[in-house]
Design a protein around this motif. Structure first.
Motif, short mmCIF file in Angstrom:
data_model
loop_
_atom_site.label_atom_id
_atom_site.label_comp_id
_atom_site.label_asym_id
_atom_site.label_seq_id
_atom_site.Cartn_x
_atom_site.Cartn_y
_atom_site.Cartn_z
N GLU A 107 19.83 19.43 19.93
CA GLU A 107 21.10 18.71 19.99
C GLU A 107 22.30 19.61 19.69
OE1 GLU A 107 21.92 15.39 20.77
OE2 GLU A 107 19.91 15.48 21.62
N THR A 108 22.11 20.63 18.85
CA THR A 108 23.22 21.50 18.44
C THR A 108 23.26 22.81 19.20
OG1 THR A 108 21.92 22.49 16.64
CG2 THR A 108 23.24 20.52 16.12
N GLY A 109 22.45 22.92 20.24
CA GLY A 109 22.48 24.14 21.03
C GLY A 109 22.03 25.37 20.29
N GLY A 110 21.15 25.18 19.31
CA GLY A 110 20.59 26.32 18.59
C GLY A 110 21.36 26.75 17.36
N ILE A 111 22.42 26.02 16.98
CA ILE A 111 23.14 26.39 15.76
C ILE A 111 22.24 26.18 14.54
CG2 ILE A 111 25.17 25.98 14.33
CD1 ILE A 111 26.63 24.96 16.73
N TYR A 290 22.27 17.64 10.18
CA TYR A 290 23.47 17.87 10.99
C TYR A 290 24.67 18.39 10.19
CZ TYR A 290 21.33 15.86 15.14
OH TYR A 290 20.52 15.65 16.22
N ASP A 291 24.66 18.28 8.87
CA ASP A 291 25.86 18.73 8.15
C ASP A 291 26.07 20.25 8.28
OD1 ASP A 291 23.93 19.63 6.32
OD2 ASP A 291 24.51 18.22 4.73
N SER A 292 24.99 21.03 8.21
CA SER A 292 25.12 22.49 8.31
C SER A 292 25.54 22.97 9.70
CB SER A 292 23.82 23.16 7.89
OG SER A 292 23.54 22.90 6.54
N PRO A 293 24.89 22.52 10.78
CA PRO A 293 25.34 22.99 12.10
C PRO A 293 26.76 22.60 12.43
CG PRO A 293 23.64 21.30 12.32
CD PRO A 293 23.66 21.72 10.89
N LEU A 294 27.22 21.47 11.92
CA LEU A 294 28.62 21.10 12.14
C LEU A 294 29.56 22.07 11.44
CD1 LEU A 294 28.27 17.24 12.03
CD2 LEU A 294 29.29 18.54 13.90
N MET A 295 29.09 22.67 10.33
CA MET A 295 29.87 23.72 9.68
C MET A 295 30.02 24.93 10.59
SD MET A 295 31.08 23.28 6.55
CE MET A 295 31.20 24.99 5.99
#
Length: 338
Positions: A107-111, A290-295
């Motif tokens: 979902e985060t494209g690998g972040i 999801y909190d970390s990849p959004l960072m």
């Protein structure tokens, strides 16, 4: 993407204050259990007519999870996977965390990427201290071992394509532990509770006085996070709240501030305008995932991402181009505020 063991503790403290101030009724009263586990503190508050949950039961459960997911324990299942040549049979804990991690990775494209362990170690946030920063040649070599496409969960068999692939699930395991703890309470018949580990928390139900849980959220104080304060109060009927931030865990190397939040796509610590991200979701493994990849996204990217994921809400604190601190949130998050 990240290695997170220090969390937004003030977030849970405000929740605890609200819980302790509740008015018992109908023979139901609050019971509080706290202690130290998974390298941080935990707090559990539940409402019942009797103390049916013991501290020993909670700590045994958390120790069981650690025996599966902790990279700090050489005997853990994940440590054994990391030292294996091709993989091993995964228990229910490692299976659950791996499945969710692969979902977030996509979902985060690998972040977000749990194969980040070699980078975590190289940058000094792993189990061993480092004497200097990795150079570009070292990072380039380590990147050959990075990528969740190199791991596969076939039934209960967790397989890796290369012996150098190693996992670090610290960016999601604490949220998952909160969920396991919450489900343990529910199986005991608890209908109103707050379960928190290191600032990651999950709540459910009305207190005896008819009110829902109140949770404090840290916000910018005088454009500085050296002494963050409780900025906002949220009312939550049920669900989970987690926070990732780059101001809690870092080290100084000369004039460089090295954050524990790493971008698995580049191999380097995240450097953008983000200060912290707080996520509200149905469960803590989702919020924590999801909190970390959004960072790792710029603020406009993060807001656009949240518009595509309406099952979550988010609160962002970030630096403006002029260096000042600002905050914003999704519409659904604002609705939860008092």
């Amino acid at each position: 993407m990240s290695h997170i063991s220090i969390r937004n503790v003030a977030l849970c403290l405000a929740c605890l204050l609200a819980l302790y101030g509740a008015t018992p009724g109908l023979g139901i009263k609050p019971y509080h259990i706290s202690g130290y586990a998974q390298g941080t503190t935990y707090h559990v508050t539940y409402y019942a007519t009797d103390s049916i949950i013991t501290k020993a039961a909670i700590e045994n459960l958390l120790a069981e999870i650690d025996s599966s997911l902790s990279i700090y324990k050489p005997y853990s299942l994940i440590s054994r996977f990391n030292e294996s040549q091709s993989g091993l049979i995964a228990d229910k804990y490692l299976q659950a965390v791996t499945k969710k991690s692969l979902e977030v990775y996509k979902e985060t494209g690998g972040i977000f990427d749990i194969t980040v362990y070699p980078l975590v170690r190289a940058w000094g946030f792993g189990t061993k201290k480092v004497t200097g920063l990795p150079d570009s040649t070292t990072i380039s070599a380590l990147m050959q071992c990075i990528g969740s496409g190199k791991i596969h969960l076939n039934a209960n068999h967790l397989i890796k394509d290369d012996p150098c692939v190693k996992l670090d699930v610290n960016g999601i395991a604490q949220g998952y532990s909160v969920d396991v703890l919450a489900l343990f309470l529910e199986k005991k018949g608890i209908r109103c509770y707050m379960a928190e580990i290191g600032g990651e928390l999950r709540v459910k139900g009305k207190k005896p006085d008819g009110t829902y849980m109140k949770v404090g959220i840290e916000g910018p104080a005088d454009n500085s996070f050296d002494a963050p304060v409780i900025e906002r109060i949220m009312t939550l009927k049920k669900g989970a709240i987690t926070t990732a931030g780059n101001y809690r865990k870092y080290y100084q190397n000369g004039n460089k501030r090295i954050s524990h939040l790493l971008d698995a796509r580049t191999g380097y610590p995240i450097q953008n305008e983000m200060i912290s991200v707080t996520i509200v979701a149905k469960d803590a493994i989702t919020a924590d995932g999801y909190d970390s990849p959004l960072m790792g996204m710029h603020i406009n990217e993060a807001l656009a991402f949240m518009k595509r994921h309406k099952d979550m809400q988010a609160y962002f604190i970030y630096h403006r181009p002029d260096g000042s601190v600002a905050d914003t949130a999704t519409k659904g998050f604002y609705k939860l505020l008092q």
